[in-house]
Design a protein around this motif. Structure first.
Motif, PDB file in Angstrom:
ATOM      1  N   ALA A  71       0.764  -1.357   0.046  1.00 23.99           N
ATOM      2  CA  ALA A  71      -0.129  -0.084  -0.010  1.00 23.99           C
ATOM      3  C   ALA A  71       0.978   1.182  -0.156  1.00 23.99           C
ATOM      4  CB  ALA A  71      -1.090  -0.007   1.193  1.00 23.99           C
ATOM      5  N   PHE A  72       2.034   1.326   0.728  1.00 30.42           N
ATOM      6  CA  PHE A  72       2.865   2.346   0.685  1.00 30.42           C
ATOM      7  C   PHE A  72       3.667   2.620  -0.524  1.00 30.42           C
ATOM      8  CE2 PHE A  72       2.426   2.256   5.686  1.00 30.42           C
ATOM      9  CZ  PHE A  72       2.127   3.810   5.848  1.00 30.42           C
TER      10      PHE A  72
ATOM     11  N   ARG B  26       2.429   1.665  -3.442  1.00 33.68           N
ATOM     12  CA  ARG B  26       1.504   2.295  -4.434  1.00 33.68           C
ATOM     13  C   ARG B  26       1.368   3.663  -4.433  1.00 33.68           C
ATOM     14  NH1 ARG B  26      -1.639  -2.238  -3.057  1.00 33.68           N
ATOM     15  NH2 ARG B  26      -3.073  -1.074  -1.592  1.00 33.68           N
ATOM     16  N   GLY B  27       1.365   4.232  -3.143  1.00 36.04           N
ATOM     17  CA  GLY B  27       1.322   5.577  -2.831  1.00 36.04           C
ATOM     18  C   GLY B  27       2.647   6.268  -3.390  1.00 36.04           C
ATOM     19  N   GLN B  28       3.444   5.654  -3.080  1.00 37.85           N
ATOM     20  CA  GLN B  28       4.893   6.203  -3.604  1.00 37.85           C
ATOM     21  C   GLN B  28       5.152   6.310  -4.940  1.00 37.85           C
ATOM     22  OE1 GLN B  28       8.722   3.759  -3.095  1.00 37.85           O
ATOM     23  NE2 GLN B  28       9.634   5.689  -1.905  1.00 37.85           N
ATOM     24  N   GLU B  29       4.720   5.159  -5.486  1.00 39.29           N
ATOM     25  CA  GLU B  29       4.896   5.149  -7.131  1.00 39.29           C
ATOM     26  C   GLU B  29       3.901   6.208  -7.646  1.00 39.29           C
ATOM     27  OE1 GLU B  29       3.582   4.104 -11.133  1.00 39.29           O
ATOM     28  OE2 GLU B  29       2.177   3.395  -9.437  1.00 39.29           O
ATOM     29  N   CYS B  30       2.679   6.433  -7.136  1.00 34.20           N
ATOM     30  CA  CYS B  30       1.635   7.407  -8.014  1.00 34.20           C
ATOM     31  C   CYS B  30       2.208   8.641  -7.572  1.00 34.20           C
ATOM     32  CB  CYS B  30       0.248   7.017  -7.204  1.00 34.20           C
ATOM     33  SG  CYS B  30      -0.503   5.402  -7.621  1.00 34.20           S
ATOM     34  N   ARG B  31       2.562   8.955  -6.249  1.00 36.01           N
ATOM     35  CA  ARG B  31       3.066  10.177  -6.248  1.00 36.01           C
ATOM     36  C   ARG B  31       4.386  10.472  -7.150  1.00 36.01           C
ATOM     37  NH1 ARG B  31       3.705  15.542  -3.865  1.00 36.01           N
ATOM     38  NH2 ARG B  31       5.985  15.664  -3.986  1.00 36.01           N
ATOM     39  N   GLU B  32       5.338   9.650  -7.414  1.00 41.06           N
ATOM     40  CA  GLU B  32       6.465   9.902  -7.944  1.00 41.06           C
ATOM     41  C   GLU B  32       5.999   9.800  -9.687  1.00 41.06           C
ATOM     42  OE1 GLU B  32       9.323   7.073  -6.906  1.00 41.06           O
ATOM     43  OE2 GLU B  32       9.812   8.197  -5.137  1.00 41.06           O
ATOM     44  N   ARG B  33       4.970   9.366 -10.093  1.00 41.14           N
ATOM     45  CA  ARG B  33       4.684   9.505 -11.328  1.00 41.14           C
ATOM     46  C   ARG B  33       3.868  10.873 -11.838  1.00 41.14           C
ATOM     47  NH1 ARG B  33       0.686   4.945 -11.493  1.00 41.14           N
ATOM     48  NH2 ARG B  33      -0.740   6.569 -12.337  1.00 41.14           N
ATOM     49  N   LEU B  34       3.173  11.226 -10.725  1.00 40.52           N
ATOM     50  CA  LEU B  34       2.138  12.568 -10.989  1.00 40.52           C
ATOM     51  C   LEU B  34       3.037  13.802 -10.699  1.00 40.52           C
ATOM     52  CD1 LEU B  34      -1.230  11.278  -9.609  1.00 40.52           C
ATOM     53  CD2 LEU B  34      -0.288  11.342 -12.014  1.00 40.52           C
ATOM     54  N   VAL B  35       4.123  13.759  -9.652  1.00 43.29           N
ATOM     55  CA  VAL B  35       4.740  14.919  -9.213  1.00 43.29           C
ATOM     56  C   VAL B  35       6.281  14.743  -9.477  1.00 43.29           C
ATOM     57  CG1 VAL B  35       5.198  16.691  -7.541  1.00 43.29           C
ATOM     58  CG2 VAL B  35       3.016  15.444  -7.485  1.00 43.29           C
TER      59      VAL B  35
ATOM     60  N   ALA C  29      -0.519   8.598   1.229  1.00 40.11           N
ATOM     61  CA  ALA C  29      -0.216   7.701   0.297  1.00 40.11           C
ATOM     62  C   ALA C  29      -1.456   7.253  -0.342  1.00 40.11           C
ATOM     63  CB  ALA C  29       0.422   6.361   1.184  1.00 40.11           C
ATOM     64  N   ALA C  30      -2.530   7.305   0.586  1.00 42.25           N
ATOM     65  CA  ALA C  30      -3.830   6.808  -0.177  1.00 42.25           C
ATOM     66  C   ALA C  30      -4.253   7.776  -0.961  1.00 42.25           C
ATOM     67  CB  ALA C  30      -4.623   6.469   0.924  1.00 42.25           C
TER      68      ALA C  30
ATOM     69  N   ALA D 212      -2.399   9.834  -3.008  1.00 43.77           N
ATOM     70  CA  ALA D 212      -1.665   9.603  -4.262  1.00 43.77           C
ATOM     71  C   ALA D 212      -2.127   8.729  -4.839  1.00 43.77           C
ATOM     72  CB  ALA D 212      -0.263   9.419  -3.625  1.00 43.77           C
ATOM     73  N   GLU D 213      -2.497   7.589  -4.244  1.00 42.45           N
ATOM     74  CA  GLU D 213      -2.957   6.173  -4.897  1.00 42.45           C
ATOM     75  C   GLU D 213      -4.327   6.744  -5.609  1.00 42.45           C
ATOM     76  OE1 GLU D 213      -3.221   2.793  -2.391  1.00 42.45           O
ATOM     77  OE2 GLU D 213      -4.307   1.762  -3.934  1.00 42.45           O
TER      78      GLU D 213
ATOM     79  N   GLY E 157      -3.705   8.654  -8.693  1.00 42.15           N
ATOM     80  CA  GLY E 157      -2.888   8.125  -9.669  1.00 42.15           C
ATOM     81  C   GLY E 157      -3.470   6.645 -10.201  1.00 42.15           C
TER      82      GLY E 157
ATOM     83  N   ARG F 288      -0.972  15.317 -14.278  1.00 44.39           N
ATOM     84  CA  ARG F 288       0.061  15.999 -14.305  1.00 44.39           C
ATOM     85  C   ARG F 288       0.155  17.474 -14.451  1.00 44.39           C
ATOM     86  NH1 ARG F 288       3.431  11.359 -15.346  1.00 44.39           N
ATOM     87  NH2 ARG F 288       2.856  11.571 -17.412  1.00 44.39           N
TER      88      ARG F 288
ATOM     89  N   VAL G  52      -1.825  19.387 -11.652  1.00 45.37           N
ATOM     90  CA  VAL G  52      -1.055  19.082 -10.282  1.00 45.37           C
ATOM     91  C   VAL G  52      -0.685  20.669  -9.652  1.00 45.37           C
ATOM     92  CG1 VAL G  52       0.735  18.652  -8.926  1.00 45.37           C
ATOM     93  CG2 VAL G  52      -0.200  16.901 -10.252  1.00 45.37           C
TER      94      VAL G  52
ATOM     95  N   ALA H 265       4.015  10.983   0.910  1.00 42.98           N
ATOM     96  CA  ALA H 265       3.673   9.724   0.119  1.00 42.98           C
ATOM     97  C   ALA H 265       5.121   9.336  -0.647  1.00 42.98           C
ATOM     98  CB  ALA H 265       2.777   9.785  -0.933  1.00 42.98           C
ATOM     99  N   ALA H 266       5.975   9.953  -0.724  1.00 39.13           N
ATOM    100  CA  ALA H 266       7.233   9.744  -1.224  1.00 39.13           C
ATOM    101  C   ALA H 266       8.309   8.892  -0.536  1.00 39.13           C
ATOM    102  CB  ALA H 266       8.120  11.036  -1.807  1.00 39.13           C
TER     103      ALA H 266
ATOM    104  N   PRO I 125       8.656   3.026   1.962  1.00 41.33           N
ATOM    105  CA  PRO I 125       7.790   2.115   2.301  1.00 41.33           C
ATOM    106  C   PRO I 125       8.203   1.163   3.536  1.00 41.33           C
ATOM    107  CG  PRO I 125       7.763   2.398  -0.385  1.00 41.33           C
ATOM    108  CD  PRO I 125       8.984   2.766   0.259  1.00 41.33           C
TER     109      PRO I 125
END
Lengths: 292, 292
Positions: free
Chosen positions: A271-272, A274-283, B193-194, B196-197, B200, B210, B213, B224-225, B228
């Motif tokens: 779960a963490f 996924r959050g990290q991945e989405c954050r990095e993809r979007l920002v 984290a949730a 961002a998920e 994304g 993007r 944002v 969220a970065a 994990p």
């Protein structure tokens, strides 16, 4: 670019717009319209307007009229000015939701008056004309939306204005804009407010919590300081998209809760991640350092 | 202040601690212990350590040993060093949860070895020794916790060390610390984290999101970065308090959802006003401007 620009609503965005128009020579005259004389005095102090009025009907003096009030306050303001509007006038707004507002405004406007929706992606949790800045729009995305009352040339006129304010115009379909900002802006505002509430309305003493506040709480709840009236209106004019985004959010939180309940380490890790991945993809990771 | 300080775990906190100890002359020698030789090379590049080792047993060479690894990695590391620990050694950690960790470590330590829990409220979503800063602890709250294996003098020794790092030591009961940080730090990490998920993993194209944002998404999801693994461990060692905080959060979100479903303007206004009030009560309004 314009003779008289009437700005209805003298908050952070209205005030900043007035400052930018005047400093950049984009209007011969900026007329500010507010509910209170004190706000007009503040706008004058900030050099955001040439002239002020408390009468929404005076908006009709503008060849460009920009509505910069909370979204639900705009239709009655437009209705008051409408009878006096001259053909060729360009009406726009800076509201955070677009589809419902465009739909509500279109029937109010006399023939020959153009309506282009606008949403500069700039702002702050600090409202009020005293927070206005001439460079607020610099580098910001400026969404423009087209409707039944939009002539082809008027979209380009608003886009050109936004460029001269230093912003980047992007034309989007109003409904798509609303769905996207529900996820990327409106949901975060709801989440931040609820997060501040969950911390502050628990049983723990304020002094203890204040002692332990660090960068994480500070940044996640920063926008909880935003004006409640503005956010009520945004929620009411983008209900369905925000409800959909909120459902996605609640589902993500439930995944966390279940993993916590089950002491499921790999579930939590996923779960963490996924959050990290989405954050990095979007920002993009160029935010500069900030302590947590 | 110390002869040899062994720091086990060379991430942002461990590395920053080493830099601060060396620059401020608080230890004759800083021994860094890491899992990988490359991390020790980085720590040397950052001037964070005098000496490095890949063997957790070498921690016993310190008269102060600071465990700066993810919380669940600490007990096995302590167990490896324990047989060689000399009486008079002070063992501490920098973990974000305290009660479970203190409970797990106490039975591992030989007689005459002191344990004081520590939690410097400093850090960042950017992990790794290459992000270390000598001034990371400057102005930060440094929580110290006492347990069954804590002599009276050792709390003061850790408190004094934290002062010399520029931090403000605060002694708290471990369980109370854990409850408070659950609300003020751990829940915000789960929420970010949730969030961002939810943005994304929806159906909207990344490029559109993007584009839109702005500061609100940026700040609500910044943490969220975070790594994990670290947050998995924090969740697993503070499960009950985080579950309780999460229940409060979910209730606050449900209030928003019901008001949205019912298009209840005054319910929405009240919910945003509660969030605003809590935020203003818990965080002084001196954050500096930030765009939303």
């Amino acid at each position: 670019m314009f003779d008289t620009v009437a700005i209805v609503g003298m908050g952070l965005i209205g005030g900043s717009l007035g400052m930018a128009l005047r400093r950049r020579g984009l209007a011969r005259r900026v007329l500010g319209i507010a509910r209170r004389a004190a706000t007009l005095d503040e706008a004058r102090t900030m050099a955001a307007i040439d002239d002020g009025s408390l009468d929404p009907r005076d908006a009709a003096r503008g060849d460009l009229i920009v509505y910069a009030a909370p979204v639900l306050a705009i239709p009655p303001l437009v209705a008051q000015a409408a009878p006096a509007l001259r053909p060729g006038t360009l009406v726009t707004d800076v509201g955070s939701t677009k589809a419902a507002l465009m739909r509500d405004l279109e029937p109010l406007l006399p023939a020959g008056v153009d309506l282009v929706g606008g949403h500069p992606m700039a702002g702050s949790e600090r409202g009020g004309v005293m927070e206005a800045r001439e460079d607020l729009f610099e580098g910001a995305i400026y969404v423009v939306t087209r409707g039944a009352r939009t002539s082809p040339g008027s979209v380009e006129r608003l886009a050109e204005l936004s460029r001269r304010l230093g912003a980047l115009p992007v034309e989007l379909e109003a409904g798509l804009h609303d769905q996207a900002v529900a996820r990327i802006s409106h949901l975060p505002h709801v989440a931040a407010a609820a997060l501040a509430e969950a911390a502050g309305e628990g049983a723990l003493p304020d002094d203890l919590l204040r002692l332990l506040v660090a960068g994480g709480f500070r940044s996640t709840t920063r926008i909880a300081a935003s004006p409640p009236e503005m956010w009520r209106d945004i929620c009411l004019t983008n209900r369905e998209a925000i409800l959909e985004a909120l459902a996605g959010y609640e589902a993500a939180l439930v995944a966390f809760r279940r993993a916590l309940e089950a002491a499921d380490g790999s579930g939590l890790l996923e779960a963490f991640a996924r959050g990290q991945e989405c954050r990095e993809r979007l920002v993009p990771r160029d935010d500069g350092p900030a302590s947590a």
